[in-house]
Write an enzyme that holds these catalytic residues in place. Structure first.
Site, PDB file in Angstrom:
ATOM      1  CB  ALA A 179      67.107  -5.217  77.185  1.00  0.00           C
ATOM      2  CB  CYS A 180      62.587  -8.221  79.221  1.00  0.00           C
ATOM      3  SG  CYS A 180      62.220  -6.876  80.261  1.00  0.00           S
TER       4      CYS A 180
END
Length: 682
Positions: A179-180
């Site tokens: 996840a960014c």
């Protein structure tokens, strides 16, 4: 998605110019010529606005600029293979492959789906190679269409092997989360980088859950139960982290999974075989402290938790504060004297006059009729939102420390803080206290029969009890006394003491441009806004004006002395002035990150100047956010503008002087390189 690209949207081996602006303008013209946009200029403007926020270069010397635009009629993908590579702030140099993703303004998340599918393919060397080797536009369309619209797989052949428990003891079963912050490119590139590395090995089975902007499909609980280790490759919090409680964990930022997937997998294998490896802590799980072995110290964890609480609190402040300001604008500046009675005793069919009986006292207002009633409704709604700010700060601070079991005790603690008069200081204390107590209780070893009750009943109950007792019996009165003392001090400020406070607040707002120090100053300003006292409004005006200075100053500096800034900084400067006017201090971060020793001191000088002048002139703001767009809520507005302009001038002059007389060698080299390219192309 088969219609998002066709041969009319492909350009092979072309020179679209030397800058990101040139390339984006060129591709926007391609989209317009293909009948997919009503205006090339409007599309290019929207794409450049997005580009200015952060470069869209990705590994592989590829760029993926993207935007939504009113000018776009349908989701579209334009492609260019450049003979003259251009800097899109990619990690490995100038990009020679560029995709422009254009989506209609009201087109949902179609462009994000396209972007995520492209990003997942960009880690595949054969995909990049095919783009470089294609001889015709038809080949490019076929290559891209194959990744956007993959052929259906045989459901039997496509069944994930990891869903079946491994039969060999030599195989390590790993699950991973990627996840960014934006949930687009890096989220999916990290997932595919890990997956492809695992596929080339016979000692590991890997299943990845991507927590991106596209729909998130939770991992099968059976896969998690069978896992030997978990990898968290994230730059943000992991959703439903407690699912992995008790599993050995390897954590890093998302980019490490892209750059070092094999190393992370090796570390996960080693952790699975180490009985003392760090494990995921979770609600109701008997995870000992030595097993958790947090990498971060408690000071850093608490700081991050407070920042999480502040970030969740800000929407309440922004919405509530602006509604209060609108209430004053419609109902008049004496709205605070009777908003509750007006909003509850009158209606659209029974509008108030300008004199109203409030608790037996006839009160006269400047406005009457619909404007007075509508202003009271807006003010009442804003008060409702502002009433949650301390509880939200406390609840989400506790959540950041202990997960979901901490939310309820945190909110309870925030409500108690308001009740006893401890205000936002009490909210900070109860949030940290609730989080630590809930985290401690979650580590208890309890019989399996009551484990399921821990996160939803026992932890919230016991933690709320502890927080309530501590606040009412021990901390409530001292914290309330601190708040009263703080309010009295603010109310007594005048002359040099007010100017000194303005300087301090201005320095804080410009020190880290949206970081912890900036947020601490903003929290200080918004905390007293709901009281409506003059000192609090002066602090809010000072903070907002000082926070606007850096992006505006850097924009002006890039326009006045282009040769002191890189091409990328010049592009950022074209839009950062608008971010500044809207009170988005983060618009100056690209400049500060590239040259902190020159930019940050210059911005602090301007912020201190603005803060001092704003406080000296007694400027007050009823709005907590919005910048120049809420100038109607600021009084006197001319004093606020004088402070803003003065600080901007100081920051602009200082940053130009520092860059002129103390040049940055890296910047100078990049500027010289850009000038050489321009001369060669002339």
């Amino acid at each position: 998605m088969s219609s998002v690209i066709n041969t009319s949207l492909v350009r092979l081996d072309v020179d679209l110019g030397s800058s990101t602006t040139d390339v984006i303008n060129g591709l926007a013209a391609v989209v317009h010529a293909a009948g997919r946009a009503t205006s090339a200029e409007a599309l290019a403007e929207n794409a450049l606005e997005r580009e200015a926020k952060s470069g869209t270069g990705v590994p592989g010397k590829v760029a993926i600029p993207h935007c939504r635009s009113e000018a776009v009629s349908e989701p579209t993908l334009a492609f260019a293979r450049l003979t003259r590579p251009v800097d899109f702030n990619g990690p490995d140099g100038d990009a020679d492959i560029v995709f422009l993703i254009a989506a209609p303004a009201g087109g949902g998340k179609e462009h994000l789906k396209i972007l995520s599918k492209l990003a997942r393919s960009l880690v595949k060397k054969d995909f990049i190679q095919a783009l470089h080797e294609a001889k015709t536009e038809e080949e490019i369309v076929n290559v891209v269409d194959a990744v956007l619209n993959p052929a259906p797989k045989d459901p039997v052949a496509a069944a994930p092997a990891a869903a079946t428990p491994a039969t060999s003891s030599s195989v390590t079963r790993i699950v991973a989360i990627t996840a960014c912050p934006t949930g687009i490119a890096h989220t999916y590139m990290a997932a595919d980088s890990l997956t492809q590395t695992a596929e080339g090995r016979d000692d590991v089975e890997l299943v990845v859950e991507t927590q991106g902007s596209s729909a998130v499909t939770p991992m099968d609980p059976k896969i998690i139960a069978a896992a030997d280790a978990v990898i968290f490759a994230t730059d943000v919090g992991v959703k439903d982290r407690e699912r992995f409680a008790g599993i050995p964990v390897i954590e890093s930022g998302v980019k490490r999974a892209i750059n070092e997937p094999a190393k992370m997998i090796d570390e996960a294998i080693a952790a699975s075989k180490n009985p003392n490896a760090r494990k995921v802590a979770g609600s109701g799980q008997a995870v000992a402290a030595e097993e958790v072995g947090e990498k971060l110290g408690w000071g850093k964890r608490i700081q991050q938790a407070v920042m999480t609480g502040v970030s969740y609190m800000v929407p309440f402040v922004a919405a509530g504060g602006l509604l209060l300001a609108l209430g004053f604008a419609f109902g008049g500046y004496d709205m605070a004297n009777g908003w509750q009675a007006i909003a509850t005793q009158f209606s659209l069919t029974n509008l108030p006059g300008n004199t109203i009986d409030i608790d037996g006292v006839a009160t006269t207002f400047d406005r009457s009729g619909f404007l007075l009633y509508f202003g009271a409704v807006l003010f009442a709604t804003g008060q409702g939102a502002m009433g949650f700010i301390v509880a939200a700060l406390s609840g989400y601070t506790a959540y950041a420390l202990a997960g979901r079991p901490g939310i309820a005790p945190g909110f309870v603690g925030g409500a108690i803080s308001v009740t006893v008069g401890a205000g936002f200081i009490g909210g900070l204390v109860t949030g940290i206290l609730a989080g630590l107590v809930a985290l401690w209780i979650s580590s208890w070893k309890v019989p399996r029969v009551i484990q399921s009750l821990m996160p939803v009943v026992i932890i919230p109950l016991l933690t709320s009890l502890v927080v309530g007792l501590v606040m009412f019996l021990i901390l409530g009165r001292p914290l309330a006394a601190i708040m009263v003392g703080l309010q009295d001090w603010l109310g007594s400020m005048s002359g040099s003491s007010a100017v000194l406070l303005g300087i301090i607040l201005g320095l804080m707002m410009c020190f880290d441009l949206g970081g912890p120090v900036n947020k601490a100053a903003y929290l200080f300003g918004t905390a007293g806004l709901s009281t409506g006292d003059e000192a609090s409004m002066q602090i809010m005006a000072t903070i907002m004006a000082a926070g606007m200075v850096p992006p505006i100053a850097m924009s002006i500096a890039t326009m006045l002395r282009k040769k002191l800034f890189t091409p990328a900084e010049q592009e950022n400067g074209k839009s950062s002035w608008l971010l500044g006017l809207a009170f988005i201090s983060e618009g100056a971060i690209p400049f500060a990150a590239a040259d902190p020793l020159r930019v940050i001191p210059a911005m602090m000088a301007g912020g201190a100047t603005t803060g001092a002048i704003s406080m000296a002139l007694g400027v007050g703001s009823r709005a907590p956010h919005g910048g120049i767009f809420v100038v109607w809520a600021i009084e006197p507005w001319w004093g606020w503008l004088i402070a803003l302009i003065a600080g901007t001038i100081v920051s602009t002059v200082v940053v130009i002087a520092l860059k002129q007389f103390w040049p940055n060698k890296a910047t100078a080299a990049e500027v010289a390189k850009a000038e050489a390219r321009e001369v060669a192309n002339a």
